[in-house]
Write an enzyme that holds these catalytic residues in place. Structure first.
Site, mmCIF file in Angstrom:
data_model
loop_
_atom_site.group_PDB
_atom_site.id
_atom_site.type_symbol
_atom_site.label_atom_id
_atom_site.label_comp_id
_atom_site.label_asym_id
_atom_site.label_seq_id
_atom_site.Cartn_x
_atom_site.Cartn_y
_atom_site.Cartn_z
ATOM 1 N N HIS A 86 0.839 -1.201 0.000
ATOM 2 C CA HIS A 86 0.000 0.000 0.000
ATOM 3 C C HIS A 86 0.867 1.241 0.000
ATOM 4 C CE1 HIS A 86 -2.345 3.179 2.308
ATOM 5 N NE2 HIS A 86 -3.002 3.038 1.180
ATOM 6 N N SER A 87 0.549 2.190 -0.868
ATOM 7 C CA SER A 87 1.249 3.471 -0.920
ATOM 8 C C SER A 87 2.750 3.254 -1.128
ATOM 9 C CB SER A 87 0.953 4.261 0.353
ATOM 10 O OG SER A 87 1.485 5.561 0.285
#
Length: 1151
Positions: free
Chosen positions: A313-314
């Site tokens: 994520h990210s």
């Protein structure tokens, strides 16, 4: 004992301030004491009128602007200005061309009569730093107004609707304490966990497929719980009971997650590398768990895992790609990477040089690997990368940065937006992409579809993995999606009566408003045109009923059928499903059919009551439409398309199926963007049209513009529409689709060609642009009018996400030019004008010229072939092309001449922002000055003599020895423990205090000398404030490390030279020592340095913001040199940095 006059207000320890010679009518009445006053002393005489400190003196100035006598002794006799008094001693010359006169004034050897001289010579000696000219005020208001419009538009216009449904879970975590410092040096900072869903997982033994979740910037290891819970429940409730899935190699997923103590990876490259190093060791440890019978409950007949699936994520997605270039990477331990809202294309901010370099190393490695002609030469040949972007609702990371088209070919990865994914159909913010219920279900199904425990890699081969990901994440209408149904083996035997009217005439459309009206199972046969028939025909079908798979007893099934030649005693046992519709008629035809169910495309249901393509919590679940689309060549192996009504009772469902010509359904609208901006575009769909129409507008590629699409209502002659108009906007690359149900108006925004994003590997084609697909009821026989216009106010909001990092760099362009003008005026006239007065002068010449030059330069180089870093790509077809992946790094990040107006526009906005910051600094210094006055206030009953003795000097500073020791300790800490950003923050605070003291003296003891020093200190403080945001992120990372008890020093950011000039300059200013004027050609050095800072901030500032600190640091180094050479090139001059004029301070004023 020294005597002082009763009106004296000076203190014995008052340090000197460099000041030009000033004479006035009031001062001319003084006796000869003024001529014997020590050189460069601080002017501490109070104003005679005793006005408040914030008022402006209106007394005309008698400052002597006349240059000194020339070397041959002949002075300039012209002019009305008064000639300065003759010096009573020989003038001293400094190496920088400074001339020290008898009265302590340093004059230039050859003072130019610049326009500023004539302008400033008639002004009063006290200039209020609050005063702003009409021009500067108007430009600032315009800039701030535009900034407000951008911010207002970003939160009110062109906002995607939120459609995520809430997810629920029962998490638990098991920490691996054995993964300690014996495995990795970072074990004392980071931790490894195993996720277990309560009520589903009953122990912590590993038995399935390993998958590792990597949190993003400041993310928590607990963010894994929504997706991990869904995979656990899906396997427990469905897959473990599916014998076919188990035989195909599906097992439960062992979700591992990492606690990074919410590390800040977006701002610090070394932290990113540390995480990648730790994760490689974590994968090595995870794989070893499956070999340990104490913690593994895996089937011994299965191969041991050799790779781990990565879900990031990210910034966790960037860390995942970094792992493959680290020295401790275990070969082939990663082959599947799925990232969510990860900025792959470029770093979110460029404040840290190491993260910029790390990004470059990562992306160069991936591009070089996929540029190899042979698979054996590509270390990433087995790796698949899928980047999922949240879209317009993600205001943390621009979704444009999630693009991987510049990194991997479409055979190994792609970028898709959540609004594209079937069943999701909504944008998501940066955090919602982790917990959105409909999205996590798609992720879980896709991962289970690629796992295969019968292989050591635990996944299917790369090509099959890519097919699975395209099936789950793409709409099914993209050109890269493979149609599997027409080439599948027949599974259904369909027997029909030759004499029935079930065969639809060629060219006719099948329309069913209800199903089951015949009371029996019925088949509608549509002959397939031969391959190569004129018109490039295609088959389309749309229904609101679910299409059955073989063996299911639903309402509707679609089959592709071929006639079976009649043979005696032929067996039909090979078909898993048989449908006999011949009613016992001997003249029946048997058809071998394959189902179209695997290729069904889900579309959001578009009814007259629909508002959004999704439903949210609390709303009734909406069954999506089913859509089929095939080119004739795809189904040419078959003879009929059979639409079978399987229900025998009337059911409210519609079916529309037809063969249409490509030329009738597809249109390319060639309209220039300039014409669209000025007039819009009006289009029309004729009354005799196919069910599906498509319009492509190649000029619509930029992500900086938003549009409004209006669709007229069609008249169905009193009959109800089968379905409301459905609109899909889409890009071919990256895969972004948005749906508008019951569409009459649509707000159109896209993530196409974006600023600062590298070009794709394949290059952009001129015909690539935004396309619109329209599903309309063809039975209405009514034309539809379309109007496409640019939403100017909505487009302003798109500038926020793309250009917000500009404010870390472009304001330095303005500040550097303003400071440059201040120094030029000071070196020429001896007056250091206030910031806003210098800004007014810059607005009259230098800033407009610079902005115009940058605009013209960008326009002239925009269409030329780049000569920078290029790469030669040799693909399998042997073709080669030259791509410059850094062509969008400069200025506004785009070479489109249409957006060149953004350069002056950003400049105007930054002028307004700089004006606001200047006033904020003034307010801050004045407030602190008031606090300081209150702190030094003495009651009236204290004797005046005691009050003067107790009151400290406004410029009181520690002894030179103490300051040198403090500076040495600070620099020693920088070299060993703290990053230089900490020292820079300390320098900013010290400069603030210096500015406050200078403001107090300048407001109470008004003179040109005091005003000069205050304006100088204030401008240096403004410059340091704009450099501060570049240094703060690294400082925050260091403080965070201290908070988690990670005391290991950074491996970078300990270069003493990166901050020492700032420290020395700031310490010099604490003495109240004004910078001397430079009269020789070396005065141009300051001007050139500030000019270079301005140009670099505008051209390279966004992509390489960290360099601006080093440029400003070099400027501080030069200013420190100018300070140190006030007298001579000697150690005494260097000591002057800290001592000021100690002897003068000790003497004070003599009576």
């Amino acid at each position: 004992m020294r005597r002082h006059s009763s009106g004296s207000s000076e203190d014995d320890d008052a340090p000197p301030v460099e000041a030009p010679h000033v004479t006035s009518s009031r001062f001319n009445t003084k006796d000869s004491r003024s001529s014997t006053q020590p050189a460069n002393t601080l002017d501490r005489r109070r104003s005679a009128d005793r006005r408040p400190s914030f008022s402006i003196s209106r007394r005309s100035s008698s400052i002597n602007w006349r240059p000194p006598d020339s070397r041959n002794g002949n002075g300039n006799s012209s002019g009305a200005l008064e000639k300065p008094p003759a010096p009573d001693r020989t003038a001293l010359s400094s190496p920088l061309g400074l001339i020290l006169t008898a009265n302590g004034e340093r004059q230039t050897k050859e003072m130019e009569k610049a326009p500023e001289t004539k302008l400033l010579g008639r002004r009063p000696q006290w200039r209020s730093p609050w005063a702003v000219t009409f021009l500067a005020l108007v430009v600032s208001i315009v800039g701030l107004g535009f900034l407000f419009a951008v911010l207002h538009s970003s939160v009110t216009r062109q906002i995607d609707p939120k459609g995520c449904r809430m997810s629920y879970m029962r998490p638990s975590y098991a920490k691996f304490n054995d993964f300690d410092t014996e495995h990795t040096r970072l074990a004392s900072k980071y931790s490894l966990y195993l996720y277990r869903e309560q009520g589903v997982d009953h122990d912590t033994k590993v038995r399935g497929v390993p998958i590792l979740f990597i949190p993003g910037n400041a993310g928590s290891y607990k963010q894994v719980r929504p997706i991990a819970a869904e995979t656990a429940n899906y396997f427990h409730d469905v897959l473990q009971h599916d014998e076919f899935a188990i035989n195909a190699g599906v097992r439960n997923l062992d979700f591992f997650t990492v606690d990074f103590n919410e590390d800040i990876t977006a701002f610090h490259g070394q932290t990113l590398l540390d995480q990648a190093e730790y994760l490689n060791e974590a994968i090595r440890y995870i794989l070893s768990l499956y070999l340990d019978p104490r913690v593994s409950d895996r089937d011994p007949d299965l191969p041991d895992p050799t790779s781990v699936i990565i879900l990031g994520h990210s910034m966790g997605g960037v860390v995942a790609r970094t792992m493959l270039i680290m020295p401790n990477y275990q070969s082939n331990s990663i082959n599947t990477i799925i990232t969510m809202s990860a900025p792959h294309a470029r770093p979110p901010v460029s404040f840290d040089g190491q993260i910029v370099q790390t990004y470059k190393d990562i992306n160069d490695h991936w591009r070089h690997a996929y540029s190899q002609q042979w698979a054996n030469d590509n270390p990433l040949w087995h790796v698949t990368l899928v980047s999922i972007a949240g879209g317009g609702l993600d205001t943390v990371v621009p979704s444009d940065y999630a693009s991987v088209e510049s990194l991997v070919p479409d055979t190994h990865g792609f970028t898709v937006f959540t609004s594209t994914i079937p069943g999701v159909w909504t944008s998501m913010d940066h955090q919602a992409i982790l917990w959105c219920d409909q999205f996590r279900k798609v992720i879980a199904h896709a991962i289970y579809d690629v796992v295969d425990v019968h292989r050591a890699t635990q996944t299917k081969p790369r090509a099959e993995r890519m097919r699975v990901f395209k099936k789950w994440f793409l709409t099914g209408m993209e050109a890269v999606v493979e149609k599997t149904a027409p080439r599948s083996d027949p599974t259904t035997l369909l027997t029909v009566d030759d004499n029935s009217d079930s065969i639809i005439a060629e060219g006719e459309r099948l329309v069913l408003r209800n199903l089951g009206t015949a009371g029996t199972v019925r088949a509608h046969l549509m002959p397939i045109p031969p391959s190569g028939s004129p018109g490039m025909k295609r088959f389309t079908l749309l229904t609101d009923a679910k299409l059955d798979k073989p063996g299911e007893n639903g309402k509707l099934e679609v089959l592709f059928c071929s006639v079976i030649p009649s043979q005696p005693s032929q067996s039909w046992s090979g078909f898993s499903s048989q449908m006999d519709l011949s009613k016992g008629n001997t003249s029946a035809t048997r058809l071998a059919c394959t189902t179209a169910a695997p290729d069904v495309v889900s579309l959001p249901a578009s009814t007259d009551s629909a508002r959004f393509p999704f439903y949210i919590d609390g709303e009734r679940e909406i069954t999506p439409f089913s859509y089929l689309e095939y080119g004739v060549d795809d189904i040419s192996e078959h003879q009929f398309v059979a639409i079978v009504e399987k229900t025998t009772t009337p059911a409210p469902a519609f079916v529309v199926a037809e063969f249409s010509d490509y030329s009738q359904s597809h249109r390319t609208q060639h309209i220039s963007l300039q014409s669209l901006l000025a007039f819009g575009a009006k289009l029309g769909l004729p009354a005799e049209r196919p069910m599906v129409s498509e319009i492509k507008v190649p000029s619509l590629q930029s992500s900086l513009l938003a549009y409004n699409l209006r669709i007229s209502h069609q008249d169905c002659g009193g009959e109800k529409e089968l379905f409301a108009p459905l609109v899909r906007q889409y890009l071919a690359e990256p895969y972004e689709s948005k749906y508008f149900v019951n569409a009459h108006e649509a707000t159109v925004s896209l993530h196409g060609v974006a600023p600062y994003v590298p070009p794709p590997l394949t290059g952009k084609l001129e015909e690539d642009g935004l396309s619109f697909q329209f599903w309309t009821d063809p039975t209405c026989n009514s034309s539809i009018h379309l109007e496409l216009t640019v939403d100017f106010m909505g487009s302003l909001g798109k500038l926020y996400m793309r250009y917000r990092t500009v404010f870390a760099a472009f304001p330095l362009f303005v500040v550097a030019l303003v400071l440059r003008k201040q120094f030029r005026v000071y070196d020429t006239t001896g007056i250091f004008i206030p910031f806003l007065e210098s800004l007014d002068l810059c607005l009259r010449q230098s800033i407009p010229l610079m902005l115009a030059s940058l605009t013209v330069l960008t326009f002239s180089t925009g269409n030329t072939a780049p000569a920078g870093d290029t790469s030669f790509w040799h693909w399998e077809n042997g073709a080669s092309s030259i791509l410059d992946f850094h062509q969008n790094d400069l200025l506004i990040g785009t070479q489109d001449p249409l957006f060149l107006f953004l350069i002056p526009l950003i400049g105007v906005v930054c002028i307004g922002v700089c004006t606001v910051l200047n006033y904020m600094a003034l307010v801050l210094t004045h407030l602190l000055g008031i606090v300081a006055n209150l702190a030094t206030f003495r009651p009236g009953w204290i004797r005046h003599e005691d009050n003067r003795k107790a009151a400290p000097s406004p410029f009181f500073s520690p002894s030179p020895r103490r300051r040198m020791i403090t500076t040495a300790i600070l620099l020693l800490l920088v070299a060993t423990v703290v990053p230089y950003q900490f020292a820079y923050l300390v320098a900013c605070l010290v400069q603030l205090m210096t500015t406050v003291r200078a403001q107090r003296i300048a407001s109470e003891l008004r003179s040109t000398a005091n005003s000069n020093f205050y304006n100088y200190a204030q401008s240096i403080f403004i410059l340091m404030l704009w450099v501060l945001p570049i240094n703060l992120p690294t400082f925050v990372v260091w403080v965070h490390n201290l908070a988690v008890h990670w005391l290991t020093p950074f491996t970078s950011h300990h270069n003493v030279l990166s901050v020492m000039p700032f420290v020395v300059l700031v310490e010099t200013l604490t003495t109240g020592k004004m910078i001397p004027r430079v009269g020789s050609r070396l005065k141009h050095v300051t001007s050139i340095l500030l000019f270079c800072i301005a140009v670099y901030a505008a051209v390279y500032g966004v992509s390489y913001a960290y360099t601006l600190h080093y440029l400003a640091n070099f400027l501080a180094f030069w200013l420190a040199i100018v300070h140190s050479t006030a007298d001579s090139w000697s150690l005494a001059g260097l000591s002057h940095l800290y001592t000021g004029d100690a002897e003068d301070r000790k003497r004070g004023k003599e009576p």
